[in-house]
Design a protein around this motif. Structure first.
Motif, PDB file in Angstrom:
ATOM      1  N   LYS A 172      38.098  34.645  34.956  1.00 15.78           N
ATOM      2  CA  LYS A 172      37.746  35.747  34.059  1.00 15.78           C
ATOM      3  C   LYS A 172      38.012  35.382  32.609  1.00 15.78           C
ATOM      4  CE  LYS A 172      39.098  40.262  32.452  1.00 15.78           C
ATOM      5  NZ  LYS A 172      39.708  41.552  32.695  1.00 15.78           N
ATOM      6  N   GLU A 176      40.927  44.675  41.217  1.00 15.05           N
ATOM      7  CA  GLU A 176      39.538  44.254  41.233  1.00 15.05           C
ATOM      8  C   GLU A 176      39.093  43.733  42.593  1.00 15.05           C
ATOM      9  OE1 GLU A 176      38.970  41.299  38.334  1.00 15.05           O
ATOM     10  OE2 GLU A 176      38.643  42.707  36.721  1.00 15.05           O
ATOM     11  N   SER A 193      33.734  42.216  37.795  1.00 16.40           N
ATOM     12  CA  SER A 193      34.502  42.001  39.009  1.00 16.40           C
ATOM     13  C   SER A 193      33.687  41.245  40.049  1.00 16.40           C
ATOM     14  CB  SER A 193      34.958  43.352  39.581  1.00 16.40           C
ATOM     15  OG  SER A 193      35.647  43.170  40.798  1.00 16.40           O
ATOM     16  N   SER A 224      34.090  49.282  34.803  1.00 16.37           N
ATOM     17  CA  SER A 224      35.048  48.180  34.736  1.00 16.37           C
ATOM     18  C   SER A 224      36.428  48.739  34.913  1.00 16.37           C
ATOM     19  CB  SER A 224      34.955  47.458  33.387  1.00 16.37           C
ATOM     20  OG  SER A 224      35.971  46.502  33.287  1.00 16.37           O
ATOM     21  N   GLU A 258      39.088  47.131  34.143  1.00 23.00           N
ATOM     22  CA  GLU A 258      40.035  46.461  33.264  1.00 23.00           C
ATOM     23  C   GLU A 258      40.057  47.088  31.887  1.00 23.00           C
ATOM     24  OE1 GLU A 258      41.359  44.520  36.162  1.00 23.00           O
ATOM     25  OE2 GLU A 258      42.174  44.252  34.165  1.00 23.00           O
ATOM     26  N   LYS A 260      36.398  45.360  44.794  1.00 27.41           N
ATOM     27  CA  LYS A 260      35.164  45.836  44.185  1.00 27.41           C
ATOM     28  C   LYS A 260      34.037  44.840  44.368  1.00 27.41           C
ATOM     29  CE  LYS A 260      35.503  47.853  40.234  1.00 27.41           C
ATOM     30  NZ  LYS A 260      35.795  48.055  38.827  1.00 27.41           N
TER      31      LYS A 260
END
Length: 633
Positions: A226, A107, A195, A80, A82, A110
């Protein structure tokens, strides 16, 4: 002697020559082998860059997911990009310097092949996330969905989403280090990374609602999606058996005893909060307002901004309330920020005056160890207005309370959230209905389910002639020009909506209720129509779909009709004609779902409410708050 020396020297030279030839051949062979081996590895490897880390990942037919050695991962582990935005002082808004359209740019490139292959096969996230056992399935267009399986229990809305494990969402709340890796071994291999999940859902949103006009708008929409899914991962399923006494172990709720200037004193001048408007009657009955006797039991003339005193009175009687801070899991701060900011809206005062009380309550909290211990992460504020009233920017309107650094960690409950702030949680606007018992709810459900509805569609509101982008004038024109009894218009500009009975009677007589944006994206009228059994017609997803993750289901088709605001603005559609095309079965199914599944969770019960079969909006909200705190630990 000389010949023997020469012989020995000749043999030594020959040996050296042979060794040299051997090692040169070995070196060339080894080099060639290494070259082809590295070429093989290059064809089997890929690289991923996330933040400042460079990951080498193997993509193999043996693994369903990439194996990334730099992440210390095993098959099934997802990288990830994030960090944990949920409980850090820096928010996504901070990182993009106030431009919410540029969130998560790292992101967008990805996505793994196995996710992309599912795009054409699975059109909703139930099929991508899988059930609690991790098996993929597509329930979207089958006869039975996860929600159907619990249709007999109106308190278990969104069970299909509750059963989703949201593994990657929860992963974001944990440090990205090797300690978290062993947990991944036991997780289903069919899970996808967040993502790719967002990319998949964004494509679906583009088709249904908003087509981004720019790359930046695309990033902004992905951020909205998200955060909605992160918020839904906190939704509490509630107790399996509501007839049993609930357990309060690990669920202590502590209510701060704030100085009265932060709450009750703000209501003392109720006849002067708004110039020329007396709000005192709305503060009776613990914020519910005066009883409306001609509507029956549980009906009150509740003001649209009464959320703060209503929830305050309920929290004081919460069954898990504790009086010792050390026993608390959740800390409630009874600051009436909505009334604080409301009193300055139409007065010529400085920005310092507007911000003063909010800054003072934070200074008061900073003196408490309970606040400092977790930097406010386990604290909740209830603010009974829209988020934009607390995010003053260039226009001198409202305060900047929610822009203060100290307010980034706590959870904020509002009637309209900022879609790019994950700790902004939208909860239902207060309606006029505040039941006390299960029977109050059941009696109302029976009444409106059997109610004849002579009008196809109605609209209660006023035009916005000063705003050319607002579609209300077009909707009013289409409504009043339709044939008799098809569309009813209640003009709120002449005071026709001040009497709650006028609005509720209109909605109970209508099959569809138009809900265009007004001063902001959300409307109290959406919830008035839902509790009246009137199917809301939504024109922008920011009115409801991107707001109420805990109280409205992801599948918006179950309870509403969506018509593009842009199509109405450009007069490409006639709303009344679209609604006329809806079949009797479609209307009956939506109305039944609204009344039996949604309605109990959209109303705030009486402060002495005792529900055994249902969970109201308050119960869902505070159960989910405790779930959020537990998952953050």
């Amino acid at each position: 002697m000389v010949s023997k020396r020469k012989l020995r020297t000749s043999k030594l030279d020959s040996c050296i020559h042979l060794c040299s030839v051997f090692f040169r051949s070995f070196f060339y062979t080894l080099s060639a082998f290494l070259f082809f081996f590295l070429l093989y590895l290059w064809l089997s490897f890929n690289s991923v860059i996330s933040h400042n880390n460079f990951h080498i990942c193997i993509f193999s037919r043996k693994f369903n997911d990439p194996y990334c050695n730099t992440a210390g991962s095993k098959p099934g582990f997802q990288i990830s990009s994030e960090e944990n935005e949920t409980f850090t002082g820096e928010t996504a808004g901070d990182r993009v310097s106030g431009d919410p359209t540029k969130i998560f740019r790292n992101e967008d490139k990805k996505g793994y092949d196995d996710v992309l292959k599912q795009v054409d096969k699975h059109k909703n996230l139930d099929s991508v996330l899988g059930d609690k056992d991790g098996f993929l399935k597509n329930d979207t267009f089958t006869g039975e969905t996860a929600r159907d399986r619990v249709s007999k229990d109106p308190n278990k809305i969104l069970r299909s989403e509750e059963k989703m494990e949201y593994d990657v969402l929860e992963q974001e709340e944990k440090p990205k280090n090797l300690d978290s890796v062993p947990d991944q071994e036991h997780k289903p291999k069919n899970k996808v990374d967040l993502s790719s999940l967002i990319d998949l859902k964004a494509e679906e949103e583009y088709r249904k609602y908003i087509k981004p006009k720019s790359e930046e708008e695309g990033y902004a929409l992905r951020a909205v999606i998200k955060y909605l899914y992160l918020q839904r991962s906190w939704l509490s399923p509630g107790d399996e058996n509501l007839d049993k006494p609930r357990s309060c172990e690990g669920k202590g709720v502590y209510v701060y005893d704030l100085p009265s200037k932060f709450n009750r004193d703000l209501l003392v001048g109720c006849n002067d909060i708004l110039p020329g408007v007396d709000l005192c009657s709305y503060f009776k009955n613990e914020g519910f307002g005066e009883a409306i006797k001609n509507l029956g039991k549980g009906w009150f003339a509740t003001h649209m901004y009464s959320l703060e005193p209503i929830l305050h009175s309920r929290v004081l009687k919460h069954p898990c309330r504790v009086y010792n801070e050390s026993q608390a899991k959740l800390f409630y701060v009874p600051y009436y920020g909505g009334y604080d900011v409301l009193r300055w809206h139409y007065r010529n005062v400085s920005e310092d005056v507007k911000d003063r009380l909010g800054i003072e309550v934070l200074k008061w909290l900073e003196s408490k160890e309970s606040w400092r211990r977790n930097a406010g992460k386990d604290h909740v504020f209830v603010l009974g207005k829209i988020t934009w009233d607390f995010r003053r920017d260039k226009v001198p309107w409202g305060s900047r309370f929610l822009e203060l650094q100290e307010m980034q960690n706590p959870t904020k409950l509002l009637i309209e959230r900022q879609p790019w702030q994950v700790n902004d949680i939208a909860i239902p606007h207060p309606t006029y209905f505040h039941p006390r018992t299960d029977d109050d709810i059941t009696s109302w459900q029976i009444k409106i389910m059997s109610k004849p509805r002579p009008h196809l569609v109605s609209f209660a509101g006023g035009a916005r002639p000063e705003n050319p982008d607002n579609i209300r004038s077009t909707l009013i024109e289409q409504c009043v020009s339709s044939s008799s009894n098809q569309c009813r218009f209640l003009d709120c500009t002449n005071g026709g909506c001040k009497n709650p009975k006028n609005v509720l009677d209109l909605f109970q007589d209508s099959e569809f209720c138009l809900q265009p944006p007004g001063d902001s994206a959300t409307r109290r009228s959406v919830f008035d129509s839902l509790i009246s059994g009137c199917i809301p017609v939504i024109f922008t997803p920011y009115t409801a779909y991107y707001q109420y993750a805990w109280h409205l289901p992801e599948d918006h088709r179950r309870y509403s009709v969506y018509i593009s605001e842009q199509d109405v603005k450009e007069k490409r559609v006639n709303v009344v004609e679209i609604l006329k095309a809806k079949t009797l079965r479609e209307k009956k199914d939506m109305r039944s779902y609204i009344i039996h599944q949604l309605l109990p969770g959209l109303v705030y019960g009486d402060s002495n409410a005792k529900f055994e079969k249902f969970r109201d909006a308050f119960d869902i909200t505070f159960d989910s708050l405790l779930e959020k705190i537990n998952k953050s630990e």
